[in-house]
Structure formats: C-alpha cells, structure tokens
Design a protein around this motif. Sequence first.
Motif, mmCIF file in Angstrom:
data_model
loop_
_atom_site.group_PDB
_atom_site.id
_atom_site.type_symbol
_atom_site.label_atom_id
_atom_site.label_comp_id
_atom_site.label_asym_id
_atom_site.label_seq_id
_atom_site.Cartn_x
_atom_site.Cartn_y
_atom_site.Cartn_z
ATOM 1 N N ALA A 29 0.831 -1.206 0.000
ATOM 2 C CA ALA A 29 0.000 0.000 0.000
ATOM 3 C C ALA A 29 0.868 1.259 0.000
ATOM 4 C CB ALA A 29 -0.928 -0.011 1.210
ATOM 5 N N GLU A 53 -9.141 -7.586 4.387
ATOM 6 C CA GLU A 53 -10.124 -6.547 4.054
ATOM 7 C C GLU A 53 -10.270 -5.563 5.215
ATOM 8 O OE1 GLU A 53 -13.065 -9.173 1.111
ATOM 9 O OE2 GLU A 53 -13.537 -8.946 3.249
ATOM 10 N N VAL A 77 -7.262 -3.204 5.312
ATOM 11 C CA VAL A 77 -7.352 -2.219 4.226
ATOM 12 C C VAL A 77 -8.337 -1.118 4.610
ATOM 13 C CG1 VAL A 77 -8.126 -1.855 1.849
ATOM 14 C CG2 VAL A 77 -6.675 -3.818 2.404
ATOM 15 N N TRP A 115 -6.226 2.133 3.033
ATOM 16 C CA TRP A 115 -5.308 1.832 1.932
ATOM 17 C C TRP A 115 -6.058 1.704 0.610
ATOM 18 C CZ3 TRP A 115 -2.898 -2.396 5.471
ATOM 19 C CH2 TRP A 115 -1.951 -1.798 6.327
#
Length: 305
Positions: free
Chosen positions: A188, A244, A247, A252
């Motif tokens: 990321a 998930e 993120v 990200w």
Amino acid sequence: MSGERLRIAVTGATGFLGRHAVGELIRRGVEPVILVRPTWTATDEFRNIPAARFDVAAPPDDAFEQLGRPDTLLHLAWGGLPNYKSPHHFETELPTQYRFLKNLVQAGLSHLVISGTCFEYGMQSGCLAETAEAVPANPYGFAKNALHRQLEFLAETTGCKLTWTRLFYLYGKGQHPTSLFMQLSSAAARGDKRFDMSWGEQLRDYLPVEEAARCLTELALGGARAGTVNICSGRAISIRRLVEQWVEENGWQIHLNPGACAYPDYEPMAFWGDRTKLDEALQQNKGAGDLPNQIRTGPLRAEER
C-alpha cells in the motif's frame, strides 16, 4: 515477598514483540534489564534502560548477575525466524536456549515466562486449548515443544516457576517484512494497485502485538506459576476478512487479488486458540491488587498448575 520490588529481565527486547513488552513494563512502573548483543547500538527508546551485553549462545559465567539478578525473566529471544522449516531450530537453537536458561535457573532465577508457539499443536484443526496434545509438524514447533518439556523437568527439580506461553498470530508495525501485515502495508505504501494473496479461506487467530505484550507483562508481573497458556484472541477470522479489515481500517487504496498465492503447507486450514485459561490468569492477577512493582503471591487453582 509482598512489598519487595520485582526485578525483571527481558531477552529479545529489541524485537517486534519484545520492544512492546518493554514499553508496557515501563508504563507499569517497572524498569527491566534488557539483554542485547555486544555490538548493539542503543536507540532513543532504549537509551535509558539498563542493558546487559552478551549473546545467548555465549553467555558469561556471571550472566545472572549482569541481568540484575532478576526474579523473573521474560524470555522472548529465538533465532532463525521466520524460516520455520530450518533444522537450525533443533540443531542449534534448542541446545543453546536450554543451556542458557538452565544456567540462569541454577544461579537463582525463580520465575520464567517464555514465548512458545501455536505451531506446537501441529496440524490440528479447530479451537485449541492448552490440554490438546502437542504434535508439532515443523522444526520450529518441534524445537519449541522440546524446550518446553526440558524446562518442565528442570522446574520440577529446581522449584523454578514456569509459565510457557503459546503465541498465536500477532500483527502490527515493526513486524518482519515477510509477515502478511507488513507485506500488505508495504504494498500500500508503494502505491501498488493490487495485492496478491491466497483465496483467504483459512481461519486464523490474530492478536495486535500491543495486546500480546500486555498479556505477557501481566503474567510476568503476577509472579505465579501459570503453566501453559495460549496468548491469543480466542476468535477465528478468515484471512480474506482480516486483510479486508486492515485495508478498511488504514484507508489503503489497494485491490486484493485472491487466489494468486498458494496456501502454506505447514499449518492446517482452520485453527484458533482457546483463551479461557489466559483470561482466568489475567483476572487472578487483577484480583491480587494493582501492584505493578511488587511480587504478587497467592495459590493457583489446581487446573492452572
């Protein structure tokens, strides 16, 4: 021994988990002595912390004295990671670790809190409690389990109080670059458009490193023989959902590419830890009063021995 200041030494203090454990001890009002290599250069976060300088593989005769004659050793040092399949773990690390710890116990160490691994459970699936048989399936898990058994025999003959913690999966900043969390965060940060991963169907038990450090600190400050204790969240989460979640929490901008990587062959598809014994041990410490700088006493229940 109530009222006496608790002396704690920490090995592996500059590592991923160790630096959080040292920070938690200091936050609790305890100044530990840390073990570092002779060539280590102090960084700001460790500059004012007493340090013994020697290698676990070649300790001096007065290692116990150099560590401040601790009441408790929080032992987090282990070499050769994250290569779990290397024979180094049982050929080199195992005898080195036992020799080092045995010498400290014989010199007067009365309480040892040490990090083991969930890999000691081997390829077993489901919710794993400490009563489950240890059937390690890789060299790292085998060596850790062998050290555990050796130290149990040593504790029986010396009276040293042994707390063996089985760490499940940790995550956080400063982790090894090959860890799932660091691979994702690095991708990321680079601005990668996608992140290759497995299908993510495997179920795991992940705990923030700060929480693991808090649990280890509580066990060290408790001063009691807690036996074998899982350090885990007690909850199963799929790797896909976990990634998930990371993120989303970090904002990200990266897309997941599930199925691009194979599943690891050294761990089962679904396993997580039973946290019951850990919570009981932490509650017992809390019930002993808020005495972070003192040795807490009190008998353990039979099932916790």
